[in-house]
Design a protein around this motif. Structure first.
Motif, PDB file in Angstrom:
ATOM      1  N   UNK A 145      47.853  36.039  13.998  1.00 29.34           N
ATOM      2  CA  UNK A 145      48.864  34.761  13.049  1.00 29.34           C
ATOM      3  C   UNK A 145      48.844  34.046  14.395  1.00 29.34           C
ATOM      4  N   UNK A 146      49.713  34.465  15.214  1.00 31.97           N
ATOM      5  CA  UNK A 146      50.125  33.500  16.837  1.00 31.97           C
ATOM      6  C   UNK A 146      48.766  32.943  17.210  1.00 31.97           C
ATOM      7  N   UNK A 147      47.296  33.399  16.621  1.00 28.91           N
ATOM      8  CA  UNK A 147      46.240  32.585  17.403  1.00 28.91           C
ATOM      9  C   UNK A 147      45.965  32.281  17.084  1.00 28.91           C
ATOM     10  N   UNK A 148      46.124  31.502  15.973  1.00 27.99           N
ATOM     11  CA  UNK A 148      45.848  31.073  14.963  1.00 27.99           C
ATOM     12  C   UNK A 148      46.716  29.570  14.637  1.00 27.99           C
ATOM     13  N   UNK A 149      48.107  29.913  15.045  1.00 26.46           N
ATOM     14  CA  UNK A 149      49.229  28.736  15.758  1.00 26.46           C
ATOM     15  C   UNK A 149      48.508  28.084  16.629  1.00 26.46           C
ATOM     16  N   UNK A 150      48.321  28.408  17.351  1.00 26.73           N
ATOM     17  CA  UNK A 150      47.911  28.415  19.050  1.00 26.73           C
ATOM     18  C   UNK A 150      46.832  27.683  18.579  1.00 26.73           C
ATOM     19  N   UNK A 151      45.609  28.056  18.050  1.00 28.02           N
ATOM     20  CA  UNK A 151      44.748  27.348  17.995  1.00 28.02           C
ATOM     21  C   UNK A 151      45.023  25.350  17.587  1.00 28.02           C
ATOM     22  N   UNK A 152      45.912  25.060  16.729  1.00 28.57           N
ATOM     23  CA  UNK A 152      46.646  23.978  16.311  1.00 28.57           C
ATOM     24  C   UNK A 152      45.335  23.431  15.330  1.00 28.57           C
ATOM     25  N   UNK A 153      44.841  24.601  13.830  1.00 26.63           N
ATOM     26  CA  UNK A 153      43.674  23.414  13.507  1.00 26.63           C
ATOM     27  C   UNK A 153      44.380  22.953  12.302  1.00 26.63           C
ATOM     28  N   UNK A 203      36.070  28.832  20.428  1.00 24.91           N
ATOM     29  CA  UNK A 203      36.447  30.590  21.635  1.00 24.91           C
ATOM     30  C   UNK A 203      37.450  30.798  21.084  1.00 24.91           C
ATOM     31  N   UNK A 204      38.110  31.721  21.483  1.00 27.38           N
ATOM     32  CA  UNK A 204      39.105  32.658  21.990  1.00 27.38           C
ATOM     33  C   UNK A 204      39.168  33.254  22.752  1.00 27.38           C
ATOM     34  N   UNK A 205      40.419  34.023  23.521  1.00 23.75           N
ATOM     35  CA  UNK A 205      40.297  34.926  24.378  1.00 23.75           C
ATOM     36  C   UNK A 205      41.388  35.699  23.732  1.00 23.75           C
ATOM     37  N   UNK A 206      40.762  36.657  22.627  1.00 28.02           N
ATOM     38  CA  UNK A 206      41.597  37.656  22.654  1.00 28.02           C
ATOM     39  C   UNK A 206      41.233  39.683  23.222  1.00 28.02           C
ATOM     40  N   UNK A 207      42.778  40.038  24.036  1.00 25.89           N
ATOM     41  CA  UNK A 207      42.887  40.542  24.607  1.00 25.89           C
ATOM     42  C   UNK A 207      42.797  42.436  23.380  1.00 25.89           C
ATOM     43  N   UNK A 208      42.997  43.738  24.364  1.00 25.39           N
ATOM     44  CA  UNK A 208      42.527  44.830  23.377  1.00 25.39           C
ATOM     45  C   UNK A 208      43.556  45.240  22.722  1.00 25.39           C
ATOM     46  N   UNK A 209      43.468  45.617  22.025  1.00 26.86           N
ATOM     47  CA  UNK A 209      44.447  45.923  20.832  1.00 26.86           C
ATOM     48  C   UNK A 209      45.316  46.662  20.921  1.00 26.86           C
ATOM     49  N   UNK A 210      45.980  47.009  21.805  1.00 33.03           N
ATOM     50  CA  UNK A 210      47.212  47.444  22.554  1.00 33.03           C
ATOM     51  C   UNK A 210      48.160  45.965  22.699  1.00 33.03           C
ATOM     52  N   UNK A 214      54.607  26.056  22.367  1.00 37.15           N
ATOM     53  CA  UNK A 214      53.747  26.225  24.215  1.00 37.15           C
ATOM     54  C   UNK A 214      53.903  27.865  24.110  1.00 37.15           C
ATOM     55  N   UNK A 215      55.491  28.626  23.969  1.00 32.75           N
ATOM     56  CA  UNK A 215      55.198  30.055  24.158  1.00 32.75           C
ATOM     57  C   UNK A 215      54.056  30.222  23.832  1.00 32.75           C
ATOM     58  N   UNK A 216      54.139  30.422  22.537  1.00 34.05           N
ATOM     59  CA  UNK A 216      52.837  30.858  21.557  1.00 34.05           C
ATOM     60  C   UNK A 216      51.333  30.767  22.515  1.00 34.05           C
ATOM     61  N   UNK A 217      51.243  29.829  22.898  1.00 36.66           N
ATOM     62  CA  UNK A 217      49.557  29.279  23.308  1.00 36.66           C
ATOM     63  C   UNK A 217      49.830  30.790  24.335  1.00 36.66           C
ATOM     64  N   UNK A 218      50.791  30.155  25.347  1.00 34.63           N
ATOM     65  CA  UNK A 218      50.588  30.794  26.975  1.00 34.63           C
ATOM     66  C   UNK A 218      50.435  32.579  26.875  1.00 34.63           C
ATOM     67  N   UNK A 219      51.124  32.679  25.687  1.00 35.12           N
ATOM     68  CA  UNK A 219      51.071  34.359  25.238  1.00 35.12           C
ATOM     69  C   UNK A 219      49.793  35.112  24.584  1.00 35.12           C
ATOM     70  N   UNK A 220      49.700  33.986  23.995  1.00 36.38           N
ATOM     71  CA  UNK A 220      47.808  34.493  23.371  1.00 36.38           C
ATOM     72  C   UNK A 220      46.741  34.758  24.335  1.00 36.38           C
ATOM     73  N   UNK A 221      47.420  32.881  24.598  1.00 38.64           N
ATOM     74  CA  UNK A 221      45.951  33.491  25.926  1.00 38.64           C
ATOM     75  C   UNK A 221      45.915  33.332  27.152  1.00 38.64           C
ATOM     76  N   UNK A 222      47.150  34.765  27.608  1.00 41.61           N
ATOM     77  CA  UNK A 222      47.231  35.278  28.354  1.00 41.61           C
ATOM     78  C   UNK A 222      47.976  35.360  29.683  1.00 41.61           C
ATOM     79  N   UNK A 223      48.235  33.882  29.611  1.00 44.17           N
ATOM     80  CA  UNK A 223      48.748  32.883  30.772  1.00 44.17           C
ATOM     81  C   UNK A 223      49.930  33.218  31.730  1.00 44.17           C
ATOM     82  N   UNK A 224      51.206  34.097  30.519  1.00 48.78           N
ATOM     83  CA  UNK A 224      51.736  34.680  30.557  1.00 48.78           C
ATOM     84  C   UNK A 224      51.557  36.057  30.568  1.00 48.78           C
ATOM     85  N   UNK A 225      52.622  36.582  31.677  1.00 44.56           N
ATOM     86  CA  UNK A 225      52.764  38.153  31.268  1.00 44.56           C
ATOM     87  C   UNK A 225      53.686  38.774  30.080  1.00 44.56           C
TER      88      UNK A 225
END
Length: 388
Positions: A88-96, A117-124, A354-365
């Protein structure tokens, strides 16, 4: 990196007209969220709804099973390879909502979205990001809601003050005068294509803000491509929209100009100040009366005869001047503060995105971000900017 289609697939909603819906408690989802109810669902619980037509690209979270109609797509656990809340957050970050291939009615093209193209981390990690964003966006949303309520309260207080200023404490019969006795609706049309008028303002209801008396802008007759006759008026004329009176669209024109047939150009006589007349036309008392009267005809509008029967309050001019000075000064202060609050809300929404995008793309820990107090300090800074 991977293609979005390898992480999730958006499924077309099903056709379901309003007439075909059966009584039930299942929410029906369109491109902009819930649009009704039905007896059965076509999604699992929870689900993600993505606008396809109209509000294309809008992403809505559905906590319960729902029926997604054909103006939207849906994603549930059957078509998602990862954590649904992260998705859900990933789709928001894509600004469709920025992507559309259709002309006429904006639309989201599914194949184009699936090939992003998207960056998807492991499930945990997906689950940790989802928990983090749920917590942090909830804080931001709560602050936005408080500010939106503040804007409402400011508006309510201003309108409450207006009612007091245009309502006599003890009505004096001689001061309650029929509209037609104290006001004249100007007549006589001019050619908006003539050189004397083409560059003068042509004012229509869409140029006036509802319930405030504020003009949103002015356009000349030439800029609007006007060709049919329009009603001319001098500077200082009170303009009132006779169409849909519940919107309370009225203003005092600061310049000479023209108005469309949807407007009444009103000139009060020497017993009534234009600004005080405007205040009465904006009042809830008048608006409620005009709205009720307009419902007696097929199209919601107030005709001249009906308007002419309304009794306006015409106290001493000194009373009118004092009331107008007080109201418009308060309105100016209200607008200044409201604008600051709205800018603050916009900043919060930008930060949320910006926070959603940064989190789902791994820009922040996400494990250390909130511990460092970054969210709190950012929110504090936005608050300080509003107070400045």
């Amino acid at each position: 990196m991977m293609r979005l289609k390898h992480h999730l697939r958006m499924t077309y909603g099903d056709a379901l007209s309003v007439e075909a819906r059966k009584a039930g408690e299942v929410p029906v989802y369109g491109s902009n969220g819930i649009v009704g109810n039905h007896s059965r669902a076509n999604t699992l619980s929870p689900a993600i709804i993505v606008g396809r037509k109209g509000s294309h690209g809008k992403v809505v979270w559905a906590n319960s099973p729902g029926f997604c109609i054909d103006t939207a797509y849906y994603v549930d656990q059957r078509t998602c390879a990862g954590d649904l809340r992260f998705s859900y957050f990933l789709l928001i970050s894509l600004e469709l909502d920025r992507n559309t291939r259709d002309t006429g009615v904006p639309g989201l093209e599914r194949n184009e979205a699936h090939n992003r193209a998207v960056r998807v981390p492991d499930l945990p990690t997906q689950k940790r990001i989802a928990v983090f964003l749920d917590r942090e966006t909830a804080r931001i949303d709560e602050l936005i809601a408080k500010k939106e309520r503040l804007v409402e309260v400011l508006r309510e207080n201003l309108l409450s003050g207006l009612e007091r200023l245009v309502t006599p404490e003890e009505p004096v019969h001689e001061e309650l005068i029929p509209f037609r006795w104290v006001c004249r609706i100007t007549e006589g049309q001019v050619d908006p294509t003539h050189s004397d008028w083409a560059e003068k303002p042509l004012i229509a209801p869409n140029h006036i803000e509802s319930r405030t008396g504020r003009m949103l802008g002015m356009e000349s007759a030439a800029e609007q491509g006007a060709i049919s006759g329009k009603y001319a008026f001098p500077a200082g004329t009170v303009l009132y929209s006779k169409i849909r009176p519940n919107l309370a669209k009225a203003c005092v024109s600061p310049v000479e100009g023209m108005c469309s047939a949807d407007m009444y150009p009103v000139l009060p006589d020497r017993r009534l100040r234009p600004q005080f007349l405007l205040m009465q036309l904006l009042s809830a008392k008048f608006t409620d009366w005009a709205t009720l009267e307009s419902m007696r005809v097929a199209m919601p509008k107030i005709n001249r005869e009906t308007l002419g029967s309304y009794r306006l309050w015409a106290p001493a001019l000194a009373v009118q001047d004092e009331a107008a000075t007080k109201f418009f000064a308060e309105q100016k202060r209200n607008e200044t503060l409201t604008e600051k609050v709205r800018i603050s809300i916009e900043r919060l929404r930008e930060y949320r995105a910006a926070l959603i995008t940064a989190a789902v793309t791994g820009q922040i820990d996400v494990g250390t971000y909130s511990i460092k107090g970054t969210t709190s300090s950012t929110l504090d800074r936005i608050e300080e900017e509003m107070q400045a």
